[in-house]
Each structure stands twice: as C-alpha cells, then as structure tokens.
Design a protein around this motif. Structure first.
Motif, PDB file in Angstrom:
ATOM      1  N   ALA A 102       0.803  -1.223   0.000  1.00 30.92           N
ATOM      2  CA  ALA A 102       0.000   0.000   0.000  1.00 30.92           C
ATOM      3  C   ALA A 102       0.836   1.273   0.000  1.00 30.92           C
ATOM      4  CB  ALA A 102      -0.944  -0.007   1.196  1.00 30.92           C
ATOM      5  N   GLY A 103       2.048   1.207   0.556  1.00 26.46           N
ATOM      6  CA  GLY A 103       2.841   2.426   0.646  1.00 26.46           C
ATOM      7  C   GLY A 103       2.103   3.479   1.439  1.00 26.46           C
ATOM      8  N   ASP A 104       1.888   4.643   0.825  1.00 26.26           N
ATOM      9  CA  ASP A 104       1.215   5.729   1.537  1.00 26.26           C
ATOM     10  C   ASP A 104      -0.303   5.736   1.323  1.00 26.26           C
ATOM     11  OD1 ASP A 104       1.154   6.498  -1.094  1.00 26.26           O
ATOM     12  OD2 ASP A 104       2.089   8.460  -0.793  1.00 26.26           O
ATOM     13  N   ALA A 105      -0.828   4.728   0.606  1.00 19.79           N
ATOM     14  CA  ALA A 105      -2.282   4.633   0.433  1.00 19.79           C
ATOM     15  C   ALA A 105      -2.922   4.286   1.774  1.00 19.79           C
ATOM     16  CB  ALA A 105      -2.628   3.570  -0.614  1.00 19.79           C
ATOM     17  N   ARG A 106      -3.942   5.002   2.151  1.00 19.27           N
ATOM     18  CA  ARG A 106      -4.558   4.841   3.470  1.00 19.27           C
ATOM     19  C   ARG A 106      -5.670   3.809   3.415  1.00 19.27           C
ATOM     20  NH1 ARG A 106      -5.599  10.550   6.278  1.00 19.27           N
ATOM     21  NH2 ARG A 106      -5.901   9.104   8.037  1.00 19.27           N
ATOM     22  N   VAL A 107      -5.373   2.642   3.987  1.00 19.61           N
ATOM     23  CA  VAL A 107      -6.323   1.523   4.027  1.00 19.61           C
ATOM     24  C   VAL A 107      -6.356   0.973   5.446  1.00 19.61           C
ATOM     25  CG1 VAL A 107      -6.876  -0.769   3.133  1.00 19.61           C
ATOM     26  CG2 VAL A 107      -5.809   0.927   1.609  1.00 19.61           C
ATOM     27  N   GLU A 108      -7.560   0.680   5.946  1.00 19.32           N
ATOM     28  CA  GLU A 108      -7.698  -0.019   7.220  1.00 19.32           C
ATOM     29  C   GLU A 108      -7.749  -1.512   6.914  1.00 19.32           C
ATOM     30  OE1 GLU A 108     -10.775  -0.470  11.010  1.00 19.32           O
ATOM     31  OE2 GLU A 108     -11.440   0.504   9.152  1.00 19.32           O
ATOM     32  N   TRP A 109      -6.834  -2.283   7.499  1.00 20.37           N
ATOM     33  CA  TRP A 109      -6.726  -3.713   7.231  1.00 20.37           C
ATOM     34  C   TRP A 109      -7.389  -4.484   8.373  1.00 20.37           C
ATOM     35  CZ3 TRP A 109      -4.902  -4.550   2.454  1.00 20.37           C
ATOM     36  CH2 TRP A 109      -4.168  -3.526   1.866  1.00 20.37           C
ATOM     37  N   VAL A 110      -8.421  -5.267   8.062  1.00 28.03           N
ATOM     38  CA  VAL A 110      -9.229  -5.937   9.075  1.00 28.03           C
ATOM     39  C   VAL A 110      -9.173  -7.445   8.850  1.00 28.03           C
ATOM     40  CG1 VAL A 110     -11.556  -6.249  10.004  1.00 28.03           C
ATOM     41  CG2 VAL A 110     -10.766  -3.960   9.335  1.00 28.03           C
ATOM     42  N   HIS A 111      -8.743  -8.169   9.900  1.00 26.30           N
ATOM     43  CA  HIS A 111      -8.698  -9.624   9.820  1.00 26.30           C
ATOM     44  C   HIS A 111     -10.054 -10.183  10.222  1.00 26.30           C
ATOM     45  CE1 HIS A 111      -7.521 -13.678  11.571  1.00 26.30           C
ATOM     46  NE2 HIS A 111      -7.264 -13.769  10.285  1.00 26.30           N
ATOM     47  N   ALA A 112     -10.799 -10.684   9.245  1.00 27.13           N
ATOM     48  CA  ALA A 112     -12.133 -11.232   9.500  1.00 27.13           C
ATOM     49  C   ALA A 112     -12.553 -12.077   8.309  1.00 27.13           C
ATOM     50  CB  ALA A 112     -13.146 -10.111   9.729  1.00 27.13           C
TER      51      ALA A 112
END
Length: 203
Positions: free
Chosen positions: A77-87
């Motif tokens: 992702a680098g500087d791309a803003r993503v929320e990563w959710v383990h589900a």
C-alpha cells in the motif's frame, strides 16, 4: 481453501495476483459518485483493489481471513490509506459504506450468500454493491479459474442471494476477460475467460 492455506499461498515475496486493480473494478468505480466516500473490499486478499480505491480518494476497509495476505497488502500500500481488518467475509459485519466490492470470492452457495448479504447490508441507501467472480459458464466455455462447479456462480445466483433486499440493478450478467495463456512454443496466446459481474444500487 481455508485461511491457513491462503496464508501459505500469500507467504512468497512476490504478489500472488497483479498489483493492478481488477479491470472491472476499475471500470465500474472510476468516477463513481457514491456517498459517503467509504468503501469496503470484502475478501481483499493482498489488497490490490483496496489500494487502488484508496488512491482514488476512498476511505477503504480491506477485510480478509488471511493475516499474511493483509500484511502483504500493508507493504504494497505504501502511503495509500487503508484499514486492514482480519475477518471472515461470511461473518464480518459493517455499516455506513458507500461502496462494497466483492472480487473473486469463490465459495459454495450458502457461504457465498452470507458474504454477499454482509457486503450489501454494509451499504447506506444509494450505495453501490459490486461483485466480480468466475462465472459458472467459464468451466466449459472459458479458460482458467476454479474447476469446481460448486464455487462458480452466475449473476442470477448472486441476485438470488439478495432476495428480500431492496435494490436497483445497474448491471448483471456475464463479461469477457482476455487472459494470456502459455503456448507450446514458449510464447503466449490470448484466450477468453468468463466472469459474472453484478452492480447494484441499494435503495
């Protein structure tokens, strides 16, 4: 294939999939006016679509049951803003999204229906639901993809998963995708794969 198997598959240094977004996700979501600008990528894998959406200005949640896939996504992702959710896509719940993407989540019918309904239910009224998957007809007519008919689907199957929900159909049907296939001469030829594409607007 369970989460552990996907962890093993994602464990290599190179991405399993292309780092570019799926062509249909890019086509359908470019200039999409859904509000709010919050998107969920359900069964995101290494996050190629989530990262692309973030770079288009979306506030993105990437959900997957593979911790290894999510970690690789963070690195890509680098500087791309993503929320990563383990589900798990079949049990995850969310609300308040303007866009829900489900891309190549190939599951048996009951599990698929659960994930499809979870994605749809996460949308606000006016939000966009987009699913792309290997079409059932690809098994005989196309190339590549899973060879188990139990995890393939048609647009009609996906619409049936959402019986009782309130939506407008923007697009639902089979689409063609050209793929490079190695030939016996060490080169490659292009063949056609068939996907199902379903785009809906929640009422």
């Amino acid at each position: 294939m369970d989460a552990h198997a996907w962890d093993e598959r994602y464990a290599g240094r190179e991405p399993v999939w292309s780092v570019e977004p799926n062509q249909f996700v890019a086509r359908e979501c470019t200039d999409l006016a859904s509000e709010p600008r919050r998107a969920v990528d359900l069964a995101a894998g290494e996050g190629r679509n989530a990262i692309w959406l973030a770079r288009q200005g979306w506030e993105v949640t990437a959900v997957d049951f593979s911790r290894t896939g999510l970690e690789k996504g963070r690195q890509l992702a680098g500087d791309a803003r993503v929320e990563w959710v383990h589900a798990d896509a079949t049990t995850w719940r969310g609300t308040g999204y303007g866009l829900a993407v489900v891309c190549y989540l190939q599951l048996p019918a009951a599990e698929r229906a659960a994930a499809v309904r979870n994605a749809f239910d996460a949308l606000v009224p006016g939000g966009t639901f987009l699913l792309v998957a290997h079409d059932s007809s690809n098994l005989l007519d196309g190339t590549g993809g899973p060879q188990d008919p139990a995890v393939l689907m048609s647009a009609e199957d996906v619409l049936a998963d959402l019986v009782g929900k309130d939506f407008d159909v923007v697009r639902a049907g089979r689409v063609e995708r050209l793929v490079a296939v190695p030939d016996e001469h060490g080169g490659a030829s292009e063949r056609t794969a068939y996907d199902c594409l379903v785009r809906l607007t929640r009422r």
